[in-house]
Design a protein around this motif. Sequence first.
Motif, PDB file in Angstrom:
ATOM      1  N   ALA A  37      -3.590  -9.496  -1.397  1.00 47.16           N
ATOM      2  CA  ALA A  37      -3.228  -8.348  -2.058  1.00 47.16           C
ATOM      3  C   ALA A  37      -1.738  -8.137  -1.938  1.00 47.16           C
ATOM      4  CB  ALA A  37      -3.758  -7.063  -1.185  1.00 47.16           C
ATOM      5  N   LEU A  41       0.341  -7.829  -5.128  1.00 51.72           N
ATOM      6  CA  LEU A  41       1.279  -6.553  -5.441  1.00 51.72           C
ATOM      7  C   LEU A  41       2.938  -6.897  -5.541  1.00 51.72           C
ATOM      8  CD1 LEU A  41       1.824  -3.697  -4.616  1.00 51.72           C
ATOM      9  CD2 LEU A  41       2.440  -4.373  -2.223  1.00 51.72           C
ATOM     10  N   MET A 159       1.969  -3.606 -14.853  1.00 50.00           N
ATOM     11  CA  MET A 159       1.653  -3.664 -13.421  1.00 50.00           C
ATOM     12  C   MET A 159       0.489  -3.454 -13.202  1.00 50.00           C
ATOM     13  SD  MET A 159       1.537  -1.787 -10.382  1.00 50.00           S
ATOM     14  CE  MET A 159       2.143  -0.460 -10.677  1.00 50.00           C
ATOM     15  N   ALA A 160      -0.002  -2.195 -13.708  1.00 48.01           N
ATOM     16  CA  ALA A 160      -1.377  -1.549 -13.410  1.00 48.01           C
ATOM     17  C   ALA A 160      -2.591  -2.481 -14.104  1.00 48.01           C
ATOM     18  CB  ALA A 160      -1.529  -0.008 -14.101  1.00 48.01           C
ATOM     19  N   TRP A 163      -3.528  -5.095 -11.654  1.00 47.57           N
ATOM     20  CA  TRP A 163      -4.685  -4.763 -10.833  1.00 47.57           C
ATOM     21  C   TRP A 163      -5.986  -4.344 -11.307  1.00 47.57           C
ATOM     22  CZ3 TRP A 163      -4.464  -5.617  -6.019  1.00 47.57           C
ATOM     23  CH2 TRP A 163      -3.523  -5.997  -5.153  1.00 47.57           C
ATOM     24  N   PHE A 164      -5.999  -3.392 -12.389  1.00 43.75           N
ATOM     25  CA  PHE A 164      -7.238  -2.880 -12.756  1.00 43.75           C
ATOM     26  C   PHE A 164      -8.448  -3.959 -13.646  1.00 43.75           C
ATOM     27  CE2 PHE A 164      -5.546  -1.537 -16.877  1.00 43.75           C
ATOM     28  CZ  PHE A 164      -6.495  -1.896 -17.718  1.00 43.75           C
TER      29      PHE A 164
ATOM     30  N   LEU C  31      -4.239   4.361   8.888  1.00 42.55           N
ATOM     31  CA  LEU C  31      -4.666   3.327   7.858  1.00 42.55           C
ATOM     32  C   LEU C  31      -4.196   2.035   8.484  1.00 42.55           C
ATOM     33  CD1 LEU C  31      -5.450   4.902   4.643  1.00 42.55           C
ATOM     34  CD2 LEU C  31      -6.953   4.725   6.384  1.00 42.55           C
ATOM     35  N   ALA C  32      -2.731   2.152   8.508  1.00 42.28           N
ATOM     36  CA  ALA C  32      -1.920   0.984   8.840  1.00 42.28           C
ATOM     37  C   ALA C  32      -2.348   0.222  10.260  1.00 42.28           C
ATOM     38  CB  ALA C  32      -0.556   1.133   9.047  1.00 42.28           C
ATOM     39  N   MET C  38       4.392  -1.476   7.514  1.00 43.21           N
ATOM     40  CA  MET C  38       3.588  -0.955   6.165  1.00 43.21           C
ATOM     41  C   MET C  38       3.554   0.931   6.400  1.00 43.21           C
ATOM     42  SD  MET C  38       1.143  -0.848   3.593  1.00 43.21           S
ATOM     43  CE  MET C  38       0.577  -2.298   3.456  1.00 43.21           C
TER      44      MET C  38
ATOM     45  N   ALA D  24      -8.831  -0.659 -10.210  1.00 38.01           N
ATOM     46  CA  ALA D  24      -7.905  -0.971  -9.111  1.00 38.01           C
ATOM     47  C   ALA D  24      -8.206  -0.821  -7.965  1.00 38.01           C
ATOM     48  CB  ALA D  24      -6.490  -0.272  -9.512  1.00 38.01           C
ATOM     49  N   ALA D  27     -10.509  -3.966  -7.096  1.00 34.96           N
ATOM     50  CA  ALA D  27      -9.816  -4.890  -6.917  1.00 34.96           C
ATOM     51  C   ALA D  27      -8.892  -4.990  -5.599  1.00 34.96           C
ATOM     52  CB  ALA D  27      -8.644  -5.299  -7.991  1.00 34.96           C
ATOM     53  N   ALA D  28      -8.240  -3.753  -5.246  1.00 37.16           N
ATOM     54  CA  ALA D  28      -7.445  -3.615  -4.206  1.00 37.16           C
ATOM     55  C   ALA D  28      -8.267  -3.877  -2.844  1.00 37.16           C
ATOM     56  CB  ALA D  28      -6.959  -2.274  -4.101  1.00 37.16           C
ATOM     57  N   ALA D  32      -7.462  -6.941  -0.430  1.00 35.51           N
ATOM     58  CA  ALA D  32      -6.965  -6.410   0.754  1.00 35.51           C
ATOM     59  C   ALA D  32      -7.717  -6.812   1.942  1.00 35.51           C
ATOM     60  CB  ALA D  32      -6.772  -4.852   1.009  1.00 35.51           C
ATOM     61  N   ALA D  37      -4.555   0.287   4.698  1.00 36.43           N
ATOM     62  CA  ALA D  37      -3.460   0.766   4.050  1.00 36.43           C
ATOM     63  C   ALA D  37      -2.940   0.197   3.005  1.00 36.43           C
ATOM     64  CB  ALA D  37      -2.374   0.750   5.244  1.00 36.43           C
ATOM     65  N   MET D  38      -3.152  -1.210   2.709  1.00 35.83           N
ATOM     66  CA  MET D  38      -2.737  -2.009   1.619  1.00 35.83           C
ATOM     67  C   MET D  38      -3.641  -1.389   0.233  1.00 35.83           C
ATOM     68  SD  MET D  38      -0.983  -4.102   0.028  1.00 35.83           S
ATOM     69  CE  MET D  38      -0.138  -5.224   0.903  1.00 35.83           C
ATOM     70  N   LEU D  41      -2.525   1.980  -0.640  1.00 41.00           N
ATOM     71  CA  LEU D  41      -1.061   1.765  -1.290  1.00 41.00           C
ATOM     72  C   LEU D  41      -1.172   1.328  -2.656  1.00 41.00           C
ATOM     73  CD1 LEU D  41       1.868   1.633  -1.008  1.00 41.00           C
ATOM     74  CD2 LEU D  41       1.789  -0.636  -0.276  1.00 41.00           C
ATOM     75  N   VAL D  42      -2.254   0.214  -3.045  1.00 38.61           N
ATOM     76  CA  VAL D  42      -2.416  -0.199  -4.390  1.00 38.61           C
ATOM     77  C   VAL D  42      -2.958   0.740  -5.187  1.00 38.61           C
ATOM     78  CG1 VAL D  42      -3.589  -2.007  -5.899  1.00 38.61           C
ATOM     79  CG2 VAL D  42      -2.215  -2.405  -3.649  1.00 38.61           C
ATOM     80  N   LEU D  45      -0.757   3.669  -6.073  1.00 37.88           N
ATOM     81  CA  LEU D  45       0.415   3.323  -6.891  1.00 37.88           C
ATOM     82  C   LEU D  45      -0.068   3.012  -8.515  1.00 37.88           C
ATOM     83  CD1 LEU D  45       2.949   0.778  -5.342  1.00 37.88           C
ATOM     84  CD2 LEU D  45       3.461   3.009  -6.115  1.00 37.88           C
ATOM     85  N   VAL D  46      -1.183   2.352  -8.365  1.00 36.46           N
ATOM     86  CA  VAL D  46      -1.649   1.753  -9.781  1.00 36.46           C
ATOM     87  C   VAL D  46      -2.370   3.025 -10.645  1.00 36.46           C
ATOM     88  CG1 VAL D  46      -3.536   0.491 -11.114  1.00 36.46           C
ATOM     89  CG2 VAL D  46      -2.224  -0.498  -8.878  1.00 36.46           C
TER      90      VAL D  46
END
Lengths: 223, 223, 223, 223
Positions: A37, A41, A159-160, A163-164, C31-32, C38, D24, D27-28, D32, D37-38, D41-42, D45-46
């Motif tokens: 991941a 990222l 970027m999106a 991921w998707f 979560l971290a 993070m 996303a 996939a995340a 992950a 948390a990762m 985060l993804v 953001l996405v």
Amino acid sequence: MAIAKRLAAEFIGTALLLAIGGGATIAARRLAAGDAAMALLVSALVGATGLAVLILTFGNISGGLFNPVLTLSEAWRGKLRREHVAPYIVVQVAGALAGVAAVHGMYGLDLMAIPRQASGGGGQWLGEFVATFGMVCVFIGCGRARPVVAPFAVSAYVMAACWFSSSSAFMNPALTLARSIGEGGALRLADAPAFVLSQLAGAAAATAVFIWLFGPARTAVRT
Amino acid sequence: MAIAKRLAAEFIGTALLLAIGGGATIAARRLAAGDAAMALLVSALVGATGLAVLILTFGNISGGLFNPVLTLSEAWRGKLRREHVAPYIVVQVAGALAGVAAVHGMYGLDLMAIPRQASGGGGQWLGEFVATFGMVCVFIGCGRARPVVAPFAVSAYVMAACWFSSSSAFMNPALTLARSIGEGGALRLADAPAFVLSQLAGAAAATAVFIWLFGPARTAVRT
Amino acid sequence: MAIAKRLAAEFIGTALLLAIGGGATIAARRLAAGDAAMALLVSALVGATGLAVLILTFGNISGGLFNPVLTLSEAWRGKLRREHVAPYIVVQVAGALAGVAAVHGMYGLDLMAIPRQASGGGGQWLGEFVATFGMVCVFIGCGRARPVVAPFAVSAYVMAACWFSSSSAFMNPALTLARSIGEGGALRLADAPAFVLSQLAGAAAATAVFIWLFGPARTAVRT
Amino acid sequence: MAIAKRLAAEFIGTALLLAIGGGATIAARRLAAGDAAMALLVSALVGATGLAVLILTFGNISGGLFNPVLTLSEAWRGKLRREHVAPYIVVQVAGALAGVAAVHGMYGLDLMAIPRQASGGGGQWLGEFVATFGMVCVFIGCGRARPVVAPFAVSAYVMAACWFSSSSAFMNPALTLARSIGEGGALRLADAPAFVLSQLAGAAAATAVFIWLFGPARTAVRT
């Protein structure tokens, strides 16, 4: 702007785009040490950032396309002369290969032997279709409504999409080709044609939707 | 703006740039606890963010260069007076040293003893050349086509370069010098000259390309 | 805009700012699961993002200060009426407390019992001085040169300061106070005054530098 | 713009929004590998990036609402015709379902069987109320003061809300419904009504505050 300078801009821009994307992918995989991941990222953020910056830098010279499907879509909408399509695609492919060569020079060939990410199949082809459809929607729709922020919007979408989409979101035949050559590529050369066909189909669908929505492009051919 | 105020802006800006970059690198390494990708993600994001913000804050006073290769490139393109080159470079180096001193004051010297990142060699020199070439392309090209977003584009490029380049992407002789002094620097002082030469070569190549593309700079000398 | 509406905007904005920052800190730590880098990456990104958005939303009503040191700096530069300073600071502190209360309501009190981040000392006070100095430089310098992007610049700087400063970069007396009350605060109430003094000193130094650079503020008092 | 084209834009935009967010998230979570948390985060953001890009792409056609509570808020403030409210909500829900279907096609149904994130309760309803209240504040306040950056501000707020809220920050009845259907949804269908009520209450409160601050919307009904 003379066509020679426009082709030079497409060449330098596509080469830097591939150097940034390829170098960042190698560095991210090496430093992430198995954290997939984190590696994606970083690759997605850095590659998309590089794209935005290069469109801002070279866009007013050549359009900052760096991508054969955008070259074809622009020609269909009457925004690029038909006789410029072939030279654009040639330098885009040549630039992509130069960018991969720069990565080899910086990192050495053996480091390129990373696992292949993509191998095709129905879910991946649908992913490539959806990803490219969305990218061309953003390119045309935002480029028409808010041209000043279009470089950022296209970059953010890329970027999106990394991921998707289930397909690694190549969305670019020149990149697909350059990254399927040799031992260390992201996909097999034999799998590349199906990806390129999905990209062309997605781009054609999006271009058709926006021609229905707005009619032919308002602005004149770029000369 | 009087030259004294412009030099003050370059000094404060370069000092804050190094304080932000150095402090963030230390904090990121400490908190990341061995996760090298996370540490570089944070250093690159925070350092690039600091650069953007400082250009926005001091750019209209001094140009917000904070970097001797940009000082030289601007002078070559006729946008900075030749007699201002030496004072600019002096305060840029002094500011870089002040920023490193602020980091020492905040964190203590022992924390600075981090592993050296870079040691040179052909792949790293090529990386430094490509990274600086791209940075000056963005600085000139985006600064000409889209000056309003240029601070963001340069900053975003620097973030990307921290990842894609095989050389740590110093791209700045003042930073290279300030971070090669003392025990805890990022590279050995003896390795610094080769990095600086690669930076100068990359900057010269990019400046030459853009002089070919557009001819001499359009706007008047900054007075 | 009537003063009652301006104070309402400062109150709602400061409350949402603390709710965003506090809620994100709790969620990130949970979560971290021990990954301190993070957790700080998320807290810094989310808190800074919230700040930018709230300045954009409430800035044209009240100035979007949400911070007593900016209230004082604006008054010194003649951009805020002196008789409005005290009411602004009162609603900023009240809003900060309301935001902390919202976090308690969303997550429950026990989750607030997180380790204290900051305890003071020379390195931390220097960090708080440098961080606040830089923040006020950005607020004034970018606010003068590029007002349209100033909300983003201030926000981006805050994200960077969370990382580079050795002091947790509170930079805001209202936030410092609200987060030092009760069992689960980020610092002890007894340590708060030294942080606030460092903040005031950094803000005063930056305001003085910009008054030297540009003279008194150009624009009229906000009425 | 004809109502058919506006409804098509809301449909395509909402479908792409759900495809981006859902793809996303899958996939995340997969990449992950347990790092919650990762993964968040993804996803945050996405998803937020996709929202910004889609508003920029379709906003000038349909308003780029993609959300029934914004549809209702706009109608209350007199910016959307009342007879368009129901068709907008119908295509927003249909688009959300189409987006979820695209995710199933790309990734296969079994991958959707992810743990349910949200189950309701007082803290979560308060979180959903606060998150939606803030989102509508940003939508109206920034959309009035700084319309050019409003797509970025709303998107950035959504990223922040994913983190600070205790409720997963759905903030959108169409999304809430589409993600509560079937085995792999983010919440149970039986829990959805309480979330939707909290969203409506938060949106109503924010709309009322801004009607008090500024009076009725200044601009004419979108026709």
